[in-house]
Scaffold this motif. Structure first.
Motif, PDB file in Angstrom:
ATOM      1  N   LEU A 161       0.838  -1.208   0.000  1.00  0.00           N
ATOM      2  CA  LEU A 161       0.000   0.000   0.000  1.00  0.00           C
ATOM      3  C   LEU A 161       0.865   1.247   0.000  1.00  0.00           C
ATOM      4  O   LEU A 161       0.599   2.210  -0.737  1.00  0.00           O
ATOM      5  N   GLU A 162       1.918   1.221   0.804  1.00  0.00           N
ATOM      6  CA  GLU A 162       2.806   2.384   0.868  1.00  0.00           C
ATOM      7  C   GLU A 162       3.505   2.606  -0.471  1.00  0.00           C
ATOM      8  O   GLU A 162       3.595   3.740  -0.955  1.00  0.00           O
ATOM      9  N   TYR A 163       3.991   1.540  -1.090  1.00  0.00           N
ATOM     10  CA  TYR A 163       4.670   1.654  -2.378  1.00  0.00           C
ATOM     11  C   TYR A 163       3.745   2.234  -3.439  1.00  0.00           C
ATOM     12  O   TYR A 163       4.159   3.084  -4.243  1.00  0.00           O
ATOM     13  N   MET A 164       2.489   1.790  -3.434  1.00  0.00           N
ATOM     14  CA  MET A 164       1.533   2.239  -4.448  1.00  0.00           C
ATOM     15  C   MET A 164       0.932   3.606  -4.129  1.00  0.00           C
ATOM     16  O   MET A 164       0.279   4.209  -4.988  1.00  0.00           O
ATOM     17  N   GLY A 165       1.134   4.061  -2.905  1.00  0.00           N
ATOM     18  CA  GLY A 165       0.608   5.363  -2.522  1.00  0.00           C
ATOM     19  C   GLY A 165      -0.899   5.377  -2.407  1.00  0.00           C
ATOM     20  O   GLY A 165      -1.548   6.356  -2.802  1.00  0.00           O
ATOM     21  N   VAL A 166      -1.479   4.284  -1.852  1.00  0.00           N
ATOM     22  CA  VAL A 166      -2.932   4.171  -1.757  1.00  0.00           C
ATOM     23  C   VAL A 166      -3.345   3.945  -0.306  1.00  0.00           C
ATOM     24  O   VAL A 166      -2.559   3.487   0.527  1.00  0.00           O
ATOM     25  N   ASP A 167      -4.604   4.272  -0.023  1.00  0.00           N
ATOM     26  CA  ASP A 167      -5.178   4.009   1.291  1.00  0.00           C
ATOM     27  C   ASP A 167      -5.904   2.670   1.281  1.00  0.00           C
ATOM     28  O   ASP A 167      -6.335   2.180   0.237  1.00  0.00           O
ATOM     29  N   ALA A 168      -6.100   2.118   2.482  1.00  0.00           N
ATOM     30  CA  ALA A 168      -6.807   0.851   2.604  1.00  0.00           C
ATOM     31  C   ALA A 168      -8.201   0.917   1.988  1.00  0.00           C
ATOM     32  O   ALA A 168      -8.709  -0.078   1.471  1.00  0.00           O
ATOM     33  N   ALA A 169      -8.808   2.105   2.012  1.00  0.00           N
ATOM     34  CA  ALA A 169     -10.161   2.270   1.475  1.00  0.00           C
ATOM     35  C   ALA A 169     -10.221   2.067  -0.036  1.00  0.00           C
ATOM     36  O   ALA A 169     -11.306   1.884  -0.596  1.00  0.00           O
ATOM     37  N   ASP A 170      -9.064   2.090  -0.706  1.00  0.00           N
ATOM     38  CA  ASP A 170      -9.003   1.906  -2.161  1.00  0.00           C
ATOM     39  C   ASP A 170      -8.736   0.465  -2.563  1.00  0.00           C
ATOM     40  O   ASP A 170      -8.735   0.135  -3.757  1.00  0.00           O
ATOM     41  N   VAL A 171      -8.509  -0.427  -1.582  1.00  0.00           N
ATOM     42  CA  VAL A 171      -7.874  -1.714  -1.857  1.00  0.00           C
ATOM     43  C   VAL A 171      -8.769  -2.883  -1.439  1.00  0.00           C
ATOM     44  O   VAL A 171      -9.504  -2.807  -0.450  1.00  0.00           O
ATOM     45  N   VAL A 172      -8.676  -3.986  -2.192  1.00  0.00           N
ATOM     46  CA  VAL A 172      -9.238  -5.270  -1.786  1.00  0.00           C
ATOM     47  C   VAL A 172      -8.157  -6.329  -1.987  1.00  0.00           C
ATOM     48  O   VAL A 172      -7.381  -6.267  -2.943  1.00  0.00           O
ATOM     49  N   MET A 173      -8.091  -7.280  -1.056  1.00  0.00           N
ATOM     50  CA  MET A 173      -7.122  -8.363  -1.110  1.00  0.00           C
ATOM     51  C   MET A 173      -7.805  -9.628  -1.590  1.00  0.00           C
ATOM     52  O   MET A 173      -8.983  -9.884  -1.282  1.00  0.00           O
ATOM     53  N   VAL A 174      -7.073 -10.462  -2.355  1.00  0.00           N
ATOM     54  CA  VAL A 174      -7.560 -11.778  -2.760  1.00  0.00           C
ATOM     55  C   VAL A 174      -6.538 -12.808  -2.281  1.00  0.00           C
ATOM     56  O   VAL A 174      -5.363 -12.731  -2.641  1.00  0.00           O
ATOM     57  N   GLY A 175      -6.993 -13.766  -1.459  1.00  0.00           N
ATOM     58  CA  GLY A 175      -6.074 -14.773  -0.945  1.00  0.00           C
ATOM     59  C   GLY A 175      -6.754 -16.095  -0.694  1.00  0.00           C
ATOM     60  O   GLY A 175      -7.982 -16.165  -0.623  1.00  0.00           O
TER      61      GLY A 175
END
Length: 224
Positions: A161-175
């Protein structure tokens, strides 16, 4: 199968998709178990398939400790021997893409979604495997374990997230394993649990959405 009415639309609007690697993007289970069996046998330990499956997902050091009751120092040396043997013997034919992963990656790319990998695999090894699969240009970054800076799945997700410069609110994980869900939630990221790897029935009860295949993941993400 998940009905359309049950799909959380909030996940369709997230611009960034983080993927686990082993068991989610690539079918590495056979190679992992074969390599681990060899290094354990060299130590006089005869593992069962059930024990070896416990290594699929979490960091190897903690996996060896929990599955075989060895000391931390022994787990560290087993992990080093495992990595050396894996690098020498495993080829791309041993870790093919999970069914429908190429389709999903194509559809996400066409939809303009940003993608990265956050894995519990050692970062240098993960980068090499991603490159061998021809996926380097697909992902903005590959974050994996990098002792002593990055030791857990949550660490990999946080740094992605830090590398991409994004907040958690922008992200979804698939695992495909519980540690993916727990790592994502520790970073405030929702997680889609997918039964493509070594997860046991019910393992994804803690996931925000549970899927049986990558086609279902594509539907949840609104690209199929």
């Amino acid at each position: 199968m998940i009905a359309d009415s049950e799909m959380p639309t909030r996940l369709r609007d997230r611009s960034v998709v983080l993927f686990d690697f082993d068991g989610t993007l690539a079918d590495t289970g056979g190679a992992v178990m074969r390599t681990a069996r060899a290094v354990l046998r060299a130590r006089g330990i005869e593992p069962t398939d059930a024990d070896l499956r416990k290594l699929l997902g979490p960091p190897l050091v903690s996996g060896f400790e929990r599955a075989f009751g060895v000391t931390h120092d022994t787990a560290l040396s087993l992990t080093q021997e495992y990595r050396e043997l894996f690098d020498k013997t495993v080829t791309p034919s041993d870790f093919p893409p999970i069914d429908d992963v190429p389709f999903l990656l194509d559809r996400l790319t066409l939809a303009g979604r940003r993608m990265s990998i956050a894995t519990s695999r050692k970062e240098s090894g993960a980068r090499s495997m991603v490159d061998q699969l021809g996926w380097t240009d697909r992902f903005e970054c590959v974050m994996g374990l990098n002792e002593p800076v990055r030791l857990t799945k949550a660490d990999s997700i946080r740094d992605a997230l830090e590398y991409m410069g994004v907040d958690a609110a922008d992200v979804v994980m698939v695992g495909d394993r519980l540690n993916d869900i727990e790592g994502a939630h520790a970073c405030g990221v929702p997680c889609i649990g997918v039964y493509t790897g070594a997860a046991q029935p019910g393992e994804h009860d803690a996931a925000d959405v549970s899927c049986g295949s990558m086609l279902e993941v594509a539907r949840v993400l609104g690209v199929a």
